[in-house]
Design a protein around this motif. Sequence first.
Motif, short mmCIF file in Angstrom:
data_model
loop_
_atom_site.label_atom_id
_atom_site.label_comp_id
_atom_site.label_asym_id
_atom_site.label_seq_id
_atom_site.Cartn_x
_atom_site.Cartn_y
_atom_site.Cartn_z
N ARG A 66 -11.15 3.43 -4.25
CA ARG A 66 -10.17 2.97 -3.26
C ARG A 66 -10.87 2.25 -2.11
O ARG A 66 -10.37 1.24 -1.59
CB ARG A 66 -9.34 4.14 -2.75
CG ARG A 66 -8.35 3.80 -1.65
CD ARG A 66 -7.30 2.76 -2.09
NE ARG A 66 -6.30 2.62 -1.08
CZ ARG A 66 -5.16 3.32 -1.04
NH1 ARG A 66 -4.88 4.20 -1.98
NH2 ARG A 66 -4.31 3.12 -0.06
N THR A 120 -4.57 -4.27 -9.24
CA THR A 120 -4.36 -3.52 -8.01
C THR A 120 -3.78 -4.45 -6.94
O THR A 120 -3.60 -5.65 -7.17
CB THR A 120 -5.67 -2.88 -7.50
OG1 THR A 120 -6.66 -3.91 -7.34
CG2 THR A 120 -6.18 -1.81 -8.46
N GLN A 145 -11.58 -1.10 -3.39
CA GLN A 145 -10.31 -1.84 -3.46
C GLN A 145 -9.89 -2.32 -2.07
O GLN A 145 -9.51 -3.48 -1.89
CB GLN A 145 -9.22 -0.96 -4.05
CG GLN A 145 -7.83 -1.59 -4.05
CD GLN A 145 -6.76 -0.59 -4.41
OE1 GLN A 145 -6.88 0.15 -5.36
NE2 GLN A 145 -5.69 -0.55 -3.63
N THR A 154 0.83 -1.20 0.00
CA THR A 154 0.00 0.00 0.00
C THR A 154 0.87 1.25 0.00
O THR A 154 0.61 2.21 -0.74
CB THR A 154 -0.96 0.00 1.20
OG1 THR A 154 -1.76 -1.19 1.15
CG2 THR A 154 -1.85 1.22 1.22
N ALA A 194 2.43 1.53 -3.51
CA ALA A 194 1.43 1.91 -4.51
C ALA A 194 1.05 3.38 -4.38
O ALA A 194 0.97 4.11 -5.37
CB ALA A 194 0.19 1.02 -4.37
N LEU A 225 -0.98 0.78 -9.39
CA LEU A 225 -1.55 -0.45 -8.83
C LEU A 225 -2.51 -0.17 -7.68
O LEU A 225 -2.71 -1.01 -6.81
CB LEU A 225 -0.44 -1.41 -8.37
CG LEU A 225 0.51 -1.88 -9.48
CD1 LEU A 225 1.70 -2.60 -8.90
CD2 LEU A 225 -0.21 -2.77 -10.48
N THR A 226 -3.11 1.01 -7.70
CA THR A 226 -4.07 1.39 -6.68
C THR A 226 -4.93 2.53 -7.19
O THR A 226 -4.52 3.25 -8.11
CB THR A 226 -3.36 1.81 -5.38
OG1 THR A 226 -4.34 2.00 -4.34
CG2 THR A 226 -2.56 3.09 -5.54
N TYR A 227 -6.09 2.66 -6.58
CA TYR A 227 -6.90 3.84 -6.80
C TYR A 227 -6.51 4.88 -5.76
O TYR A 227 -6.01 4.54 -4.68
CB TYR A 227 -8.39 3.50 -6.71
CG TYR A 227 -8.86 2.72 -7.92
CD1 TYR A 227 -9.29 3.38 -9.06
CD2 TYR A 227 -8.83 1.33 -7.92
CE1 TYR A 227 -9.71 2.67 -10.19
CE2 TYR A 227 -9.24 0.61 -9.04
CZ TYR A 227 -9.67 1.29 -10.16
OH TYR A 227 -10.07 0.59 -11.28
#
Length: 196
Positions: free
Chosen positions: A83, A150, A86, A65, A68, A74-76
């Motif tokens: 997010r 993600t 996710q 996290t 990212a 690889l993330t919102y």
Amino acid sequence: MYDVIGIPVTRTFRVLWMLEELGQPYNHTAVPPHDSKVTELNATGKVPVLLDDGAAIIDSTAIMTYLADKHGALTYPPGTIERAHQDSITHLVLDEIDAVLWTASRHSFILPKEKRVGEIKPSLMWEYSRNINNVMQRMKGPYLMGDMMTIPDIILAHCGGWARAAKFPLDNENFKTYLQHVRARPAFQKLADGLK
């Protein structure tokens, strides 16, 4: 340059895969859990440990996290509905898949022999199969969140390999297809080839 500490047959693989996906340079010190290089940074002795400019970060999901968010991939973005969704699926995978596999491992070879309950494994295998079905029902596209890979994809695909090594059932056809798709990524292949 990041430093990753831990042998790749553990959750360390997730962090190495993340760094390969991000195209970030790193040094890797492949030592087992409870090695002195680990315990001086994490009193529990668990791996992985990530060092960023001397600061230690522990727990594979926390590390991924952090990476990212730092690199915007690889993330919102934090604070978005995407997010939140996710993070919801990340916690679902951790609670319902990773935790089941970790319990099986603990009762197979991690806990002291007198504390292991061998009879628990069939129940865990049943639970794993049920939970995989539930996760696959939430999948929104080729990846868990849709068209973009993600963090939870790395965790779930890693768990799929862990389950296979632990001889857990792999009878969900959608999950088989998903694993083939995610594990075909160049970053995964580069890492897997380097470990052979």
